[in-house]
Design a protein around this motif. Sequence first.
Motif, mmCIF file in Angstrom:
data_model
loop_
_atom_site.group_PDB
_atom_site.id
_atom_site.type_symbol
_atom_site.label_atom_id
_atom_site.label_comp_id
_atom_site.label_asym_id
_atom_site.label_seq_id
_atom_site.Cartn_x
_atom_site.Cartn_y
_atom_site.Cartn_z
ATOM 1 N N ILE A 157 -5.956 -0.863 0.152
ATOM 2 C CA ILE A 157 -6.719 -1.606 1.598
ATOM 3 C C ILE A 157 -8.038 -2.262 1.682
ATOM 4 O O ILE A 157 -8.132 -2.905 2.467
ATOM 5 C CB ILE A 157 -7.316 0.565 2.097
ATOM 6 N N ILE A 174 0.258 4.731 6.883
ATOM 7 C CA ILE A 174 0.261 5.114 4.920
ATOM 8 C C ILE A 174 -0.770 5.901 5.170
ATOM 9 O O ILE A 174 -0.018 6.742 3.636
ATOM 10 C CB ILE A 174 -0.903 3.984 4.766
ATOM 11 N N GLN A 196 0.989 10.046 2.534
ATOM 12 C CA GLN A 196 0.588 10.415 1.400
ATOM 13 C C GLN A 196 0.381 11.334 2.205
ATOM 14 O O GLN A 196 0.618 12.710 1.313
ATOM 15 C CB GLN A 196 -0.848 9.284 1.221
ATOM 16 N N TYR A 240 -8.490 7.361 5.038
ATOM 17 C CA TYR A 240 -7.933 5.918 5.392
ATOM 18 C C TYR A 240 -8.293 5.166 6.248
ATOM 19 O O TYR A 240 -8.709 3.809 6.769
ATOM 20 C CB TYR A 240 -6.889 5.765 5.228
ATOM 21 N N THR A 270 0.826 6.401 -6.584
ATOM 22 C CA THR A 270 -0.631 7.884 -6.872
ATOM 23 C C THR A 270 0.493 9.261 -7.747
ATOM 24 O O THR A 270 -0.091 9.845 -7.833
ATOM 25 C CB THR A 270 -1.242 7.469 -5.301
ATOM 26 N N CYS A 296 2.143 2.071 -3.163
ATOM 27 C CA CYS A 296 0.370 2.843 -4.272
ATOM 28 C C CYS A 296 0.323 3.930 -3.819
ATOM 29 O O CYS A 296 -0.350 4.841 -4.814
ATOM 30 C CB CYS A 296 -0.387 2.118 -3.356
ATOM 31 N N VAL A 297 1.209 4.133 -2.356
ATOM 32 C CA VAL A 297 1.250 5.861 -2.417
ATOM 33 C C VAL A 297 1.845 6.399 -3.266
ATOM 34 O O VAL A 297 1.293 7.663 -3.675
ATOM 35 C CB VAL A 297 1.627 6.468 -0.941
ATOM 36 N N THR A 313 1.125 -1.272 0.053
ATOM 37 C CA THR A 313 -0.302 0.368 -0.750
ATOM 38 C C THR A 313 1.131 1.496 -0.264
ATOM 39 O O THR A 313 0.581 2.652 -0.495
ATOM 40 C CB THR A 313 -0.625 0.245 1.509
ATOM 41 N N LEU A 314 2.146 0.924 0.937
ATOM 42 C CA LEU A 314 3.135 2.399 0.584
ATOM 43 C C LEU A 314 3.460 2.610 -0.631
ATOM 44 O O LEU A 314 3.547 3.407 -1.199
ATOM 45 C CB LEU A 314 4.403 2.317 1.772
ATOM 46 N N PRO A 350 -4.083 3.133 -3.803
ATOM 47 C CA PRO A 350 -3.816 3.036 -2.180
ATOM 48 C C PRO A 350 -5.265 2.621 -1.501
ATOM 49 O O PRO A 350 -5.498 2.023 -0.576
ATOM 50 C CB PRO A 350 -3.323 3.944 -0.487
ATOM 51 N N TRP A 352 -5.342 12.510 4.909
ATOM 52 C CA TRP A 352 -6.119 11.216 4.047
ATOM 53 C C TRP A 352 -6.146 10.127 5.175
ATOM 54 O O TRP A 352 -6.279 8.959 4.988
ATOM 55 C CB TRP A 352 -4.257 10.550 3.456
#
Lengths: 317, 175
Positions: free
Chosen positions: B54, B73, B77, B92, B33, B29-30, B26-27, B50, B88
Motif C-alpha cells: 500500500i 484489501i 485480510q 490500512y 501474509t 500480499c494478503v 496487494t491482495l 500488504p 485491518w
Amino acid sequence: MITHRVSLFVAVVIACAFLLFDRAEATIFERARQAAADALSPVFEVVSGPVSAVRDFLADIQGYLAVHEENARLRMENAELLAAQAQARDLRRRNERFAALLNVQVDPTIEYATGRVVADDGGPFRRTLVVNVGNNDGIGRGQAVVDEHGLVGRIVGTGGHSARILLVTDLNSRVPVYVEPGRRRAILSGDNSDMLRLEYLESDDGLLPGYEVVTTGEGGLIPPGIPVGIVAGELNGIWRVRSQTSFDSIDFVRVLRFDFPQQIEIPPPSLPGQFIGVEVTPSDSEIITTPPATTDDEPARNESDDTNVAQPPSEEG
Amino acid sequence: MEAGYRRGLGSRIARGPAIMVPVLVTLLCVVATVMPYGSLQGIPLAPMFPLAAIYFFVLTRPTLMTPLGIFAIGLTQDLITGGPIGLWILVYEAAFVVTSMQRVFFVGRPAGEAWLGFIFVVSLSAAIIWSLASMFYQTAIPLVPIIGQMMVTALVYPLLAWVFTFVLPEREGGA
C-alpha cells in the motif's frame, strides 16, 4: 480528490461499524470468515508447501545452533521420563484393577482426523491456524486439536475443507485443567505468548515446577486427561505453564471427534446395587439429557466434574 | 472539465487490467501474509506485506490505489485471518492517509528517504493495531509481537519495494 475523501470517509465509517458489530455479536461474521478461508484453502495448500519446507530448514539451522543446550535438556528429561515410566506402569496396574472392580465401561475410542496446517493468522494479536480438514471430514466447532505432545487448541470455525484452530496460547483461550499430582483445578489461559497462565488455581501449596497439566474434560468439549504442558514456575504471582508443543512450527495436527456423553441412563430403583453401564431398556429407564457447552471462549463452568461420572444408585427401602 | 473527466474515464477503461495491478498485487500480499511461516519467540516472522505494498503504490501510483481498493484489501485480510472485522481496514486506511500526506515530500527523492517514511507509517500502524485490538479484546495485548513484526516489515521494505517495481503499471498518459 473529493471522491477519494468521500470514499475514505465511507470506508472508515463502515469499518468502525463492522468492528462494533463484531464486538457485540461475535458470530455475525463467522460464516463470512470461514467462507473466505474455505475458498482460499486450495491456494493456501499449494503455497504453504514450499513455505513449510523453508520454515523447517530454518528451524533445523536453529536446532543445530542450540544443540548443546538441547542435549543437556534431553538428558535431564530422559532421567525424569525413566522415573515417570516406572510410576506410570504402577499406576496402570492399579487403574486396571480399579476398573475391573468397579465394572466401569471403557470410553469408546475417540476418532480423529489428521490435518496439515496451511495458514496462520499472520498477525501479531491472534494465535490461530487454518488446517485442511473441515465439515466434510466430520470436524465441528469446539473439537480439541492435539499434536504429538498434547493439546494444541480447539476448533472455532469450520468450512467444508478447512477449519480454524484457536491455539491455547491465544488471548481468548480458556481450558479447564488439573495440575498433577494433587489434582488441583485451574483454568489455563493464553496471553499470546508461548507461556500459558494458570488462573483460578485451587491451591498452590506445594506446587512445583515440573508438575504436569492435563485437561479435566469439564464443559464436554475437550476430552479429559490430555496433557497440555508442564508447570514452569511462578512469575509475578502467576504460575506459568510451558507447553511441550513448539507453536512456532506446528505442521500436522489431529482433530479429536470427541462426543460428550449426552445421555445418562438411570436404572430403575427396582434394581438395587446395579451400576450404570449395565444394559437397561429405554422403557425401564429415565433419560436425562445434558446439553454440551457450545459457546466459544467460554470460561470453565463451575459444574463438578462428577457430572461425567456414573454413580451407583442409593439403596432404597 | 467534463470532457477531461470523460477522457480520463475512457483511458482508464482502455487500460483495463493494468489499473487493477496495485490492488491485485496487494491482495496477493494478503495471502502471502497468512502463510505458515511460524514465529520466533512469539514474534510472527511474516512481514506485513500488504502494508508495504500500500505504501509503495500510494507513493508511486496514487490514482490506482484508492480508499475503496484499500477497503477491499483490509476486508479480505480481516476475513481470512479470522480477526476482528474492520481492524485491518482502519489500519490500512490510516496508512493511506498518512502516505498520501507524505507523498509530496518523497516524490523524486532518494529511496532511502522513502524508507524512513515507511518506518514512520509502520510505527503508526503498530500503534493503531495495538490500540484497536486492545479495545476490542478489552485488555492490553502484548506489545512485543506487534513491535517485532513491524520491525521485520520495516527491515524488508527495500527488498519488497524493489520487487514491486517489476509490476508497477505505466503512468496514465505514458511512462
